[in-house]
Write a protein that holds these residues in place. Sequence first.
Motif, PDB file in Angstrom:
ATOM      1  N   PRO A 135      25.773  50.678 -15.237  1.00  0.00           N
ATOM      2  CA  PRO A 135      25.322  50.818 -13.843  1.00  0.00           C
ATOM      3  C   PRO A 135      25.139  52.262 -13.401  1.00  0.00           C
ATOM      4  O   PRO A 135      24.456  52.509 -12.405  1.00  0.00           O
ATOM      5  CB  PRO A 135      26.443  50.134 -13.053  1.00  0.00           C
ATOM      6  N   SER A 136      25.717  53.206 -14.121  1.00  0.00           N
ATOM      7  CA  SER A 136      25.630  54.611 -13.708  1.00  0.00           C
ATOM      8  C   SER A 136      24.199  55.154 -13.796  1.00  0.00           C
ATOM      9  O   SER A 136      23.890  56.185 -13.201  1.00  0.00           O
ATOM     10  CB  SER A 136      26.559  55.475 -14.560  1.00  0.00           C
ATOM     11  N   LYS A 137      23.326  54.452 -14.500  1.00  0.00           N
ATOM     12  CA  LYS A 137      21.936  54.891 -14.630  1.00  0.00           C
ATOM     13  C   LYS A 137      21.089  54.513 -13.421  1.00  0.00           C
ATOM     14  O   LYS A 137      19.936  54.954 -13.303  1.00  0.00           O
ATOM     15  CB  LYS A 137      21.303  54.275 -15.882  1.00  0.00           C
ATOM     16  N   TYR A 138      21.649  53.694 -12.544  1.00  0.00           N
ATOM     17  CA  TYR A 138      20.872  53.144 -11.437  1.00  0.00           C
ATOM     18  C   TYR A 138      21.614  53.314 -10.110  1.00  0.00           C
ATOM     19  O   TYR A 138      22.824  53.458 -10.074  1.00  0.00           O
ATOM     20  CB  TYR A 138      20.592  51.656 -11.674  1.00  0.00           C
ATOM     21  N   ALA A 139      20.861  53.257  -9.046  1.00  0.00           N
ATOM     22  CA  ALA A 139      21.496  53.268  -7.726  1.00  0.00           C
ATOM     23  C   ALA A 139      22.122  51.904  -7.445  1.00  0.00           C
ATOM     24  O   ALA A 139      23.174  51.802  -6.813  1.00  0.00           O
ATOM     25  CB  ALA A 139      20.461  53.602  -6.653  1.00  0.00           C
ATOM     26  N   PHE A 140      21.451  50.841  -7.954  1.00  0.00           N
ATOM     27  CA  PHE A 140      21.946  49.484  -7.722  1.00  0.00           C
ATOM     28  C   PHE A 140      21.729  48.617  -8.966  1.00  0.00           C
ATOM     29  O   PHE A 140      20.697  48.746  -9.644  1.00  0.00           O
ATOM     30  CB  PHE A 140      21.201  48.830  -6.548  1.00  0.00           C
ATOM     31  N   THR A 141      22.681  47.774  -9.241  1.00  0.00           N
ATOM     32  CA  THR A 141      22.528  46.743 -10.271  1.00  0.00           C
ATOM     33  C   THR A 141      22.677  45.389  -9.591  1.00  0.00           C
ATOM     34  O   THR A 141      23.708  45.107  -8.971  1.00  0.00           O
ATOM     35  CB  THR A 141      23.582  46.886 -11.390  1.00  0.00           C
ATOM     36  N   CYS A 142      21.636  44.582  -9.678  1.00  0.00           N
ATOM     37  CA  CYS A 142      21.624  43.249  -9.068  1.00  0.00           C
ATOM     38  C   CYS A 142      21.857  42.214 -10.160  1.00  0.00           C
ATOM     39  O   CYS A 142      21.088  42.141 -11.127  1.00  0.00           O
ATOM     40  CB  CYS A 142      20.279  43.017  -8.385  1.00  0.00           C
ATOM     41  N   VAL A 143      22.901  41.426 -10.016  1.00  0.00           N
ATOM     42  CA  VAL A 143      23.249  40.409 -11.007  1.00  0.00           C
ATOM     43  C   VAL A 143      22.962  39.029 -10.424  1.00  0.00           C
ATOM     44  O   VAL A 143      23.516  38.656  -9.388  1.00  0.00           O
ATOM     45  CB  VAL A 143      24.727  40.500 -11.413  1.00  0.00           C
TER      46      VAL A 143
END
Length: 202
Positions: A135-143
């Motif tokens: 998740p550190s690569k993105y502003a948000f992770t949607c699951v």
Amino acid sequence: MRYIIPAVIILVLFACKTSLLKKYGIKDPQVETLESVKNALAELSPGYPAYSCVFRDSAALVDWCKNKNLPGRSQFYNSAGYRIITQDSTFCSGVETDFAGKLTINQVYRIDSLTTFDKLRRNLLPLGEKVDLDPSKYAFTCVIFWARFMGRLNESSFLIATSALKSQPARSGKVNVLFVDMDILDFWNTSGIMIRTETLKK
């Protein structure tokens, strides 16, 4: 722990009336294969299987269900891996769809520091070639949590993913989406609705 029954999922089905089950194509949970899960996801959208995951074993699935993490639901995580509180206490997918579409990088969101992406990641087996569990690569992770046996009820959760991918940060590649299947899988060594916990050996 030798055997586990996915009681939470069964109760969801029994709570629905027969007419609703037929209307939305909901079926009794069946033992699925990795291939059948990917094919079912591809029917919804050809691009979805590339971002798909499954639970490694039955213990991981049942443990996740204990916290009301059921098919048709979603979760959002920030770049630090903490779950973002979406203000949805109604279990209404419309609230989450609206939330997903309004994601902004500069917005300050309330977080649940006890629910981390790392806890989920340890229980997942990536299937798709584009799955990214960092998740550190993105502003948000949607699951997005879904299940083949839930039929058309999955549609509302996929709308959440679509909304997230149209949000402002998604335009600059800052939104990661994962589709996590919650079906019973054959490599868990199932016997009817009884599931023996056994992690797939890679």
